[in-house]
Design an enzyme around this catalytic site. Structure first.
Site, PDB file in Angstrom:
ATOM      1  N   GLY A  59       0.848  -1.191   0.000  1.00  0.00           N
ATOM      2  CA  GLY A  59       0.000   0.000   0.000  1.00  0.00           C
ATOM      3  C   GLY A  59       0.874   1.228   0.000  1.00  0.00           C
ATOM      4  N   TYR A  87       3.802  -3.096   2.470  1.00  0.00           N
ATOM      5  CA  TYR A  87       3.078  -2.395   3.538  1.00  0.00           C
ATOM      6  C   TYR A  87       2.528  -3.398   4.548  1.00  0.00           C
ATOM      7  CZ  TYR A  87      -0.254   0.711   5.852  1.00  0.00           C
ATOM      8  OH  TYR A  87      -0.936   1.443   6.782  1.00  0.00           O
ATOM      9  N   HIS A 193       8.246  -7.663  -3.285  1.00  0.00           N
ATOM     10  CA  HIS A 193       6.969  -8.060  -3.903  1.00  0.00           C
ATOM     11  C   HIS A 193       7.102  -9.404  -4.626  1.00  0.00           C
ATOM     12  CE1 HIS A 193       4.688  -4.355  -3.248  1.00  0.00           C
ATOM     13  NE2 HIS A 193       5.866  -3.749  -3.323  1.00  0.00           N
ATOM     14  N   GLY A 249     -22.709  -9.575 -22.141  1.00  0.00           N
ATOM     15  CA  GLY A 249     -21.804  -9.329 -21.019  1.00  0.00           C
ATOM     16  C   GLY A 249     -21.095 -10.620 -20.643  1.00  0.00           C
ATOM     17  N   ASP A 251     -21.063 -12.551 -17.884  1.00  0.00           N
ATOM     18  CA  ASP A 251     -21.776 -13.640 -17.218  1.00  0.00           C
ATOM     19  C   ASP A 251     -22.705 -14.389 -18.170  1.00  0.00           C
ATOM     20  OD1 ASP A 251     -20.480 -12.553 -15.085  1.00  0.00           O
ATOM     21  OD2 ASP A 251     -22.228 -11.515 -14.288  1.00  0.00           O
ATOM     22  N   SER A 252     -23.518 -13.651 -18.903  1.00  0.00           N
ATOM     23  CA  SER A 252     -24.471 -14.360 -19.764  1.00  0.00           C
ATOM     24  C   SER A 252     -23.737 -15.030 -20.927  1.00  0.00           C
ATOM     25  CB  SER A 252     -25.586 -13.436 -20.252  1.00  0.00           C
ATOM     26  OG  SER A 252     -25.106 -12.454 -21.120  1.00  0.00           O
ATOM     27  N   SER A 253     -22.616 -14.474 -21.365  1.00  0.00           N
ATOM     28  CA  SER A 253     -21.862 -15.107 -22.451  1.00  0.00           C
ATOM     29  C   SER A 253     -21.243 -16.428 -21.988  1.00  0.00           C
ATOM     30  CB  SER A 253     -20.737 -14.191 -22.948  1.00  0.00           C
ATOM     31  OG  SER A 253     -21.287 -13.021 -23.482  1.00  0.00           O
TER      32      SER A 253
END
Ligand code: XMP
Length: 548
Positions: A59, A87, A193, A249, A251-253
């Protein structure tokens, strides 16, 4: 493994670091399921989820400053292993009584780190090759048993004294505690990192944490979800007919692709193009799911743009616009469903966050009435609803989509609201305004995409400014400008770009100014009817992400 149920979960607590999504990604690369939550999450919720481990991200703050993001000390007493990164590493030590202060030398970039391979974090990490960096620091735990490995450092503060019970298990020439552990308490801290690729053995370290220390078996795989679901859908649907409202979108795809794999042409997808999609989007959806695509299903596209524009004529009030768009959708869909006749199942692309949100009462619904397919059941003649994605989180849905052979651009799309450009055009929606916002938005997305791609090529990660959602909107403002020698009186396009995790709160993304200038130039030159480009830098709250 039961579909969608995460028996082994790691929680990533986000403290605002730029690499937090990467942390989650690396954990999943170890085949361990993981979810990201804001550091503001209540500890009870963490207890309820009963994760196998917790990771605190990096952070931008100094943990010892007043008002810096923090967490309850109890987190470290739950008996659940915790790993702090950057952080998170400092915060853990700070909370537990160690000393964190401004480092005399700011470490940034690829740095050789001496790690102690007898720490469970660094098992199998590094090599004896090269001359070990001599430690200037006489800290408990430092041993001659060090391996060297390249890591990515980016920190201004450092731990000058680890908290009691911790020993330093890694160091550099400028950083006495590049990693620390309190093995007995299951607490680990890493200053660098491990999630970025510049830390050459970072994934191994995270793997050591999630598998070795947290004891996850690493059996989470997306293909097992697809396989199990296909079987479940086949068993449940038998030779029945399934209807799906496909929006294009994510989800529906993904649902369409999954159902197609399970039951093929027993599935009919109705795609209502309301004329408020982004540029070329309707054709793209048809390209993937229509006759030219690779999916075995019945695809019905309804071009309803002019119907919607007629209904929206003269309407300026945002909620009224949303209502009209939602109602018209139901009407169009209902007409199509009637043509198809009785179906056995209505499929819905509900995903886990939808379930959770509706369970919580849907705070956002009070602010804006969201247009989803929730209203459909009343209007369609069917026996049962199926919701095969209801236990999945968004990124799992995306993974499943890739697994199912959907194109990456579709699977990784940013969120797009149901009412589409209707809520990105302030005031009355007209075909002319839709065309303007489509063109401006296309340019904006194209330039951001190019710049992000370039950055990824050079650095191996997304740029830190990469927004989670970005688009162009059309203000209702026209103003005077000059083009050539002519006075103009045209619209102002507004660019929006936000960084957010949960879309409930957001900050404006710090897009490089030169990139904005390129976008501005292209919009002014290529989109007729626009003579001003503005940037919306409002956070949420008080602004919302969309405009209406
Ligand atoms: P706001 O504008 O409320 O948006 O800050 C938060 C997120 O929700 C999306 N959004 C919608 N999604 N139907 C949807 O499916 C809607 O009516 C809708 N309104 C907003 C928005 O794009 C952002 O990601």
């Amino acid at each position: 493994m039961e579909v969608g149920v995460k028996k082994e979960m790691i929680i990533v607590l986000d403290f605002g670091g730029q690499y937090n999504q990467l942390v989650a990604r690396r954990v999943r690369e170890c085949n361990v399921y993981c979810e990201i939550y804001s550091y503001k999450i209540d500890i009870q919720k963490i207890k309820d989820m009963n994760p196998k481990g917790i990771i605190l991200t990096g952070g931008p703050n100094s943990c010892y400053e007043e008002g810096a993001p923090t967490y309850s000390k109890e987190l470290f007493e739950l008996g659940i292993p915790v790993l702090g990164l950057c952080y998170g590493d400092q915060l853990m030590n700070h909370i537990l009584g160690g000393r964190v202060e401004k480092a005399p030398v700011r470490e940034y970039g690829k740095i050789e780190v001496m790690v102690n391979p007898s720490s469970p974090l660094f098992e199998g990490v590094g090599s004896k090759a090269g001359k070990p960096v001599k430690s200037e620091f006489d800290l408990e735990g430092h041993s001659d048993n060090v391996n060297s490995t390249q890591c990515w450092m980016s920190h201004n503060d450092y731990i000058s004294k680890p908290a009691s019970g911790f020993v330093s298990v890694a160091h550099t020439s400028d950083c006495p505690v590049a990693a620390a552990e309190n093995r007995e308490a299951g607490l680990y801290a890493i200053q660098f990192h491990p999630e970025v690729l510049h830390t050459v053995e970072g994934t191994k370290m995270l793997g050591n944490f999630v598998r070795g220390i947290c004891g996850c078996s690493g059996d989470w795989r997306m293909d097992s979800f697809v396989e199990t679901s296909v079987k479940e859908i086949k068993d449940r649907v038998g030779d029945g007919k399934v209807l799906l409202a496909l929006s294009g979108g994510v989800d529906s795809s993904v649902l369409a692709a999954l159902l197609s794999k399970a039951i093929g042409s027993q599935l009919t997808c109705v795609f209502v193009d309301h004329g408020l999609m982004r540029k070329n989007e309707g054709d793209e959806v048809e390209g993937v799911f229509g006759k030219a695509g690779n999916f075995d299903l019945n695809f019905v596209r309804v071009n309803a743009g002019s119907r919607y524009y007629a209904k929206l004529k003269g309407i300026e009030e945002p909620e009224q616009k949303r209502k009209i768009i939602g109602e018209e959708f139901i009407r169009v869909f209902e007409e199509e469903a009637k043509k198809i006749g009785k179906v056995d199942f209505l499929a819905q692309g509900t995903i886990y966050p939808d379930v959770v949100e509706s369970g919580l009462g849907g705070e956002s619904a009070v602010i804006k009435s969201h247009h989803n397919v929730g209203g459909l059941p009343d209007y369609v003649d069917f026996k049962e609803i199926i919701e095969p994605l209801r236990n999945l989180f968004k990124d799992e849905v995306r993974k499943a989509g890739l697994e199912l052979g959907l194109p990456e651009y579709l699977v990784n799309r940013q969120p797009f609201p149901g009412p589409g450009l209707g809520i990105r055009i302030i005031g009355e929606v007209t075909a002319e305004k839709v065309a303007i916002v489509q063109d401006a938005d296309y340019i904006y997305r194209e330039e951001i995409g190019k710049a992000a791609e370039e950055h990824k090529k050079n650095f191996g990660v997304e740029p830190s400014w990469m927004p989670n959602q970005y688009f162009a909107a059309l203000s209702n403002m026209r103003s005077v400008g000059v083009m050539g020698d002519e006075r103009t009186y045209d619209y102002a396009v507004v660019l929006r770009a936000v960084k957010t995790i949960d879309f409930m709160t957001a900050e404006a993304a710090d897009i490089p100014f030169t990139l904005l200038q390129t976008v501005m130039n292209r919009i002014i030159n290529e989109v007729r009817g626009v003579n001003r480009v503005m940037m919306d830098v409002t956070s949420k709250p008080p602004g919302t992400i969309e405009f209406e």
